[in-house]
Motif scaffolding. Structure first.
Motif, PDB file in Angstrom:
ATOM      1  N   LYS A 149      -1.154  69.705  46.541  1.00 26.57           N
ATOM      2  CA  LYS A 149       0.025  70.452  46.983  1.00 26.57           C
ATOM      3  C   LYS A 149       1.303  69.693  46.629  1.00 26.57           C
ATOM      4  N   LEU A 197       0.788  68.818  42.234  1.00 24.82           N
ATOM      5  CA  LEU A 197       0.356  69.780  41.221  1.00 24.82           C
ATOM      6  C   LEU A 197       0.692  71.222  41.578  1.00 24.82           C
ATOM      7  N   SER A 198       1.595  71.420  42.502  1.00 33.82           N
ATOM      8  CA  SER A 198       1.955  72.770  42.954  1.00 33.82           C
ATOM      9  C   SER A 198       0.725  73.544  43.407  1.00 33.82           C
ATOM     10  N   GLY A 199      -0.270  72.838  43.885  1.00 38.06           N
ATOM     11  CA  GLY A 199      -1.539  73.459  44.247  1.00 38.06           C
ATOM     12  C   GLY A 199      -1.774  73.482  45.731  1.00 38.06           C
ATOM     13  N   ALA A 236      -4.896  80.106  38.177  1.00 40.71           N
ATOM     14  CA  ALA A 236      -4.776  78.664  38.432  1.00 40.71           C
ATOM     15  C   ALA A 236      -6.072  77.947  38.062  1.00 40.71           C
ATOM     16  N   LEU A 291      -5.928  74.024  42.197  1.00 41.74           N
ATOM     17  CA  LEU A 291      -6.342  74.311  43.562  1.00 41.74           C
ATOM     18  C   LEU A 291      -7.724  73.727  43.816  1.00 41.74           C
ATOM     19  N   ASP A 317      -0.045  73.285  34.924  1.00 39.85           N
ATOM     20  CA  ASP A 317      -0.758  74.340  35.612  1.00 39.85           C
ATOM     21  C   ASP A 317      -0.974  73.968  37.062  1.00 39.85           C
ATOM     22  N   LYS A 318      -0.994  74.988  37.895  1.00 41.52           N
ATOM     23  CA  LYS A 318      -1.316  74.774  39.299  1.00 41.52           C
ATOM     24  C   LYS A 318      -2.805  74.458  39.395  1.00 41.52           C
TER      25      LYS A 318
END
Length: 179
Positions: A60, A63-65, A77, A24, A21-22
């Motif tokens: 970023k 975690l693709s965040g 997210a 943020l 999961d992303k």
């Protein structure tokens, strides 16, 4: 050669499952109501922005965040809320003793806290610590916290290891006892 291919296959299979999961970082990073920090250090170092940058960048990359300014803006997210609890440090860089940073983190999914932790990291500045400022030493703590929180957010089985406490003769800001 076959071991390298096996390692690559395992890495491709396992890595995505850790950060499925992303995640943020909810900004702004805030101070707890009972936070202990010397006002001069708080004003000069910009610890909230330091954590926002370091944790946001780590999320970023791994975690693709990144960062978000509200839970609603995060969509589906996972969101992490950070609160600064304690900053051990006064002016004078490494010459005035070790510096430490303690934060509380909540991992929030669908508006509910699903995990909670407290993390403390401290430093004397490393090999050139005597030539570093208080803010740059606290920055080292912030970077370490960012790495640890990234791994903690990605892997529910990961347990944060507590740093050994700085020497007992050091007292936190404004004479409040260490946590």
């Amino acid at each position: 050669m076959k071991y390298a291919l096996l390692a690559l296959a395992v890495a491709c299979f396992v890595t995505p499952t850790l950060a499925k999961d992303k995640v943020l970082l909810l900004t702004p990073v805030t101070y707890r109501a009972d936070a202990s920090v010397v006002q001069k250090v708080r004003d000069e170092c910009g610890i909230e922005q330091m954590l926002e940058q370091n944790v946001g960048n780590a999320f970023k990359k791994r975690l693709s965040g990144g960062v978000v300014d509200s839970e609603a803006a995060a969509g589906d997210a996972t969101v992490m809320r950070l609160q600064i609890s304690n900053v051990l440090g006064v002016g004078g860089g490494a010459w005035s003793g070790p510096k430490a940073l303690t934060v509380y983190a909540d991992l929030i999914q669908n508006g509910k806290v699903v995990r909670h932790t407290r993390i403390n990291r401290w430093s004397t500045g490393g090999i050139w610590g005597g030539f570093k400022s208080t803010c740059s030493i606290i920055e080292r703590c912030s970077v370490a916290i960012a790495k640890d929180l990234t791994r903690w957010a990605a892997d529910p089985s990961y347990t944060l290891k507590e740093d050994e406490a700085p020497p007992k003769d050091e007292t936190p800001a404004e004479g409040k006892p260490a946590e």
